[in-house]
Design an enzyme around this catalytic site. Structure first.
Site, PDB file in Angstrom:
ATOM      1  N   HIS A   1      -6.180  -6.411  -1.769  1.00 34.21           N
ATOM      2  CA  HIS A   1      -5.098  -5.486  -1.395  1.00 34.21           C
ATOM      3  C   HIS A   1      -3.918  -6.260  -0.794  1.00 34.21           C
ATOM      4  O   HIS A   1      -4.038  -6.888   0.238  1.00 34.21           O
ATOM      5  CB  HIS A   1      -5.652  -4.462  -0.398  1.00 34.21           C
ATOM      6  CG  HIS A   1      -4.868  -3.182  -0.325  1.00 34.21           C
ATOM      7  ND1 HIS A   1      -4.400  -2.518  -1.432  1.00 34.21           N
ATOM      8  CD2 HIS A   1      -4.485  -2.428   0.750  1.00 34.21           C
ATOM      9  CE1 HIS A   1      -3.763  -1.414  -1.044  1.00 34.21           C
ATOM     10  NE2 HIS A   1      -3.795  -1.340   0.266  1.00 34.21           N
TER      11      HIS A   1
ATOM     12  N   SER B   1       0.844  -1.181   0.000  1.00 34.62           N
ATOM     13  CA  SER B   1       0.000   0.000   0.000  1.00 34.62           C
ATOM     14  C   SER B   1       0.897   1.254   0.000  1.00 34.62           C
ATOM     15  O   SER B   1       1.834   1.312  -0.789  1.00 34.62           O
ATOM     16  CB  SER B   1      -0.944  -0.052   1.213  1.00 34.62           C
ATOM     17  OG  SER B   1      -1.999   0.841   1.069  1.00 34.62           O
TER      18      SER B   1
ATOM     19  N   ASP C   1      -8.273  -5.493  -6.275  1.00 37.12           N
ATOM     20  CA  ASP C   1      -7.953  -4.391  -5.358  1.00 37.12           C
ATOM     21  C   ASP C   1      -8.209  -3.058  -6.038  1.00 37.12           C
ATOM     22  O   ASP C   1      -7.612  -2.764  -7.075  1.00 37.12           O
ATOM     23  CB  ASP C   1      -6.479  -4.512  -4.961  1.00 37.12           C
ATOM     24  CG  ASP C   1      -6.019  -3.360  -4.071  1.00 37.12           C
ATOM     25  OD1 ASP C   1      -6.889  -2.659  -3.519  1.00 37.12           O
ATOM     26  OD2 ASP C   1      -4.791  -3.181  -3.939  1.00 37.12           O
TER      27      ASP C   1
END
Lengths: 490, 490
Positions: A453, A176, A428
């Protein structure tokens, strides 16, 4: 300074922040949940602190703060090992440490030292202690550039304090925002790491590098593909909410039907309620994992499929539709069955993590987002930078610089760099801003069709789909290649 | 704040700064001289200003300042051209513009747009106007990182305002500190320039990357090779000065013999006098050009050879030796024959340029220097960081960070980068901290045996030795290669 909730009156902020919240602050509420979930794996590490300059890029402020970092040397070989260095993102580093099973899973094979470095202004790494967020002057040193410099200076410290580290290859790993940092760290400090593994890193979610609607479109596709009429039900729910909430009785009805901890009282509350629901769907898309997991919330395997079982008819009368919407949301908020009521302000608790990321979003991390209600299932919302900027200024006294990130990190023009793996899960929503195609022989894109994710960064699981197993195997292959090249050079 | 001259009592500062002065502030005194020298070439350019953020790395300070840049589009082709971008260093950009003939000489062949970007805190590009140096808080934004960010943001502006620029390759060019910036710019912002030509850039004159004595050793070698007994005469001169100056009469004698504007009065003055002489020899080594030139001072061709004609016997009695030393120094200070007297404080005028570079030396640009009197002809002087740091703190209220530059720019570990030419003249003392050997197929080292400080960046001259012609031809070859690769990618 206004608290984040003060911004709920601003539609632009709503649509903007509910996304950021999706992968930021919930970490913290989640962390609390984790304590009650016995299946969570906790790893063994030692905790360390290193004095960092508060300002790497100026000399007037010469004070230091304690940066926390975690180390595991169980499998470390001083002579033939590698250092896997997690470039911490916007949260408590212990949480990232415990949720990055990949590093723990490969440690033995790679004879790896594991290091997890906390990002300044998060967890315990607070430059001005309790006053870090009390004044825009104190927040001035919360930037990605300062964080990268922390990592570089910390690595020098590791070279000096851990026998064997100086002559071992370092590899940056992150997911991320942490993945963005891993990639950027390799770009800006290639002398510090021989490569970077950036999982689910939306480094192109800036300016007009990708369409502003791509994020919501992917969320919508996830729901669309998980059950007949599922995304359509959600698309229809917004107007149903408007109609029902237009009367006092309807407001009360919604509050009861959704088991809300605080009843809705006015149109502002309705706006907040819709944002909270939007965020729920977004979060589900991020954590649509193939097994029971506890990332943002404790959830069943393939949670969107479970959610969509309740949303099979988009043409139901308003209140029936909303009852179904409640049941769907309840999958996310009450899988354990322990919630007494649902709290729609849960995502804006004003905890440190929230505050830090809000600030970053209002300065460097300007990620344009929009929805149109046609290509996605959300209410139409244009990207409105001037309003966004004005709101940031009201809140923090700072103005976001929307062209800075691409200026400093290169936008799409990154082909001069090397040794970066960009992995993304097709499901995602953040993959929309990710690098999905190979840029060169050493700037690799790995796509995981069944991935949400940063699924690949999670610890291995018997229910892992073949695509993530293949991704991890490729990732280890590239990491080994970098190590080999390093040894050949040395 | 104390003025720079307040530091003359500190031996460490003396030996340190006289080097920095050598390639910094003299630009300014020189600039004044140039006005009287008809042979100087002046080029045609237009002057522009661009509003830069004072702080690229923080958001609390959102104000801007006007950065000056110069443009010449005489030979520019919007479709098939290239942008040569001079990364301005520690001085007035018009001076660099007029002293970088290489860019003007190749402009037609490359159909080049020439851009000369001024470095913040120099020339007219003062972030806080007249108050830029009045307060350490105002100086806080004087760093190489901020300067590089200025260049990146300016290039975006050029993309937007100059038709054709966006789709043309940019190449960074610079000499000395400007060469360091050119190389660092390609390292940190490879999306902005397809390559960098860094002439006489001592990017390794930091920490212990090279021996601290290498600079003075090269100066000494230049004199040693330019005449029998030349360097020995200078080596012997220091003790001769000490002996003669130990009496009141001797002090007066030196003042008269050297035609000093202000007579020496005490031992502090003698220290300053010796530093001034040291700097003279250092400067001569830097500008030991093969033709009459006007870089730091108007000088004859091969000035060290001219100087050494006076220094042929190192065993003369003290006053005879010192008379010879005066005649030697006079070559440097009075080639035009117009000087009424010699001013030993000339190199510490406190002009803006001085101040800026002093500050940079006291923060990031910590270049360890030492001499031993054996391998070099200077008085022995150890590198003493603690004293240096304490003096910086007294002067500016800042502490130098001696490991920062190598942490941020990589020290010797720069092999991950590409497309940089490092050129050095063997006679240039700064070549000691330069990249003298090829690092990879695209990190090139070009050595110029007959070259002094960035001779290759100067305009062509009938007396150019073969080695600099060959160097320039190679440099153009690499630049053309980068352009070609860019066109292939586009």
């Amino acid at each position: 300074m206004a608290s984040p909730t003060a911004l709920w009156g601003s539609a632009v902020f709503l649509i903007y922040f509910r996304l950021l919240l999706a992968y930021g602050p919930r970490y913290f509420s989640n962390q609390r949940n984790l304590k009650h979930v016995s299946a969570q794996i906790y790893y063994d590490y030692t905790t360390h602190y290193f004095y960092q300059k508060i300002d790497h890029f100026g000399f007037a402020e010469d004070a230091t703060f304690k940066q926390r970092y975690l180390v595991s040397d169980k499998y470390w070989s001083e002579t033939g090992g590698v250092v896997l260095f997690y470039t911490g993102n916007e949260g408590d580093i212990t949480w990232f440490c415990n949720n990055t099973g990949f590093m723990w899973d490969v440690a033995e094979e790679l004879k790896a030292l594991l290091v997890f470095a906390e990002h300044r202004y998060y967890g315990e790494s607070l430059p001005f202690g309790d006053h870090s967020f009390s004044d825009p002057k104190h927040l001035n040193y919360l930037t990605s550039e300062q964080a990268l410099a922390d990592f570089a200076v910390l690595i020098r410290h590791l070279h000096e304090t851990i026998p064997g580290a100086r002559n071992s290859p370092f590899i940056a790993i992150g997911g991320s925002y942490g993945g963005m940092l891993a990639a950027w760290f390799r770009m800006k400090y290639p002398h510090m790491v021989v490569g970077a593994f950036a999982s689910s890193a939306p480094i192109w979610q800036f300016e007009d590098l990708v369409p502003c609607g791509i994020f919501y479109k992917i969320v919508t596709d996830d729901f669309h593909q998980s059950g007949k009429d599922c995304s359509e039900s959600i698309r229809n729910s917004w107007k149903a909410i408007d109609r029902v909430s237009s009367s006092e009785e309807g407001l009360q009805w919604i509050s009861t039907a959704f088991h809300l901890c605080s009843p809705l009282k006015n149109s502002d509350d309705v706006g907040a309620f819709k944002s909270w629901l939007s965020e729920t769907w977004v979060n589900l898309a991020m954590v649509n994992y193939p097994y029971e997991a506890f990332f943002l919330q404790p959830l069943p395997a393939w949670p969107i499929q479970v959610v969509c079982k309740f949303l099979t008819n988009s043409n139901l009368p308003d209140r029936e539709l909303l009852n179904r919407i409640f049941q769907a949301a309840n999958v996310y908020y009450n899988y354990t069955g322990q919630a007494q009521c649902l709290n729609i302000s849960q995502t804006a608790t004003g905890s440190l993590g929230d505050t830090g990321w809000y600030y970053q979003a209002c300065t460097e991390m300007v990620m344009p987002m929009c929805s149109d209600g046609v290509n996605d299932m959300f209410e139409p919302q244009k990207w409105d930078f001037p309003t966004f900027s004005a709101d940031c200024f009201k809140m923090w006294g700072v103005k976001p610089r929307q062209t800075w990130i691409t200026s400093v990190y290169g936008g799409k023009n990154i082909s001069a760099h090397s040794n970066i793996i960009f992995s993304n899960g097709d499901m995602d929503p953040w993959s929309g801003g990710g690098v999905r195609k190979k840029i060169s022989e050493s700037l690799i894109a790995i796509n995981i069709p069944e991935g949400a994710h940063h699924l690949d960064l999670r610890s291995k699981n018997v229910n892992d789909p073949a695509s993530v197993l293949k991704a991890r195997s490729l990732e280890i292959q590239y990491i080994n290649k970098w190590i080999q090249e390093f040894r050949q050079r040395s």
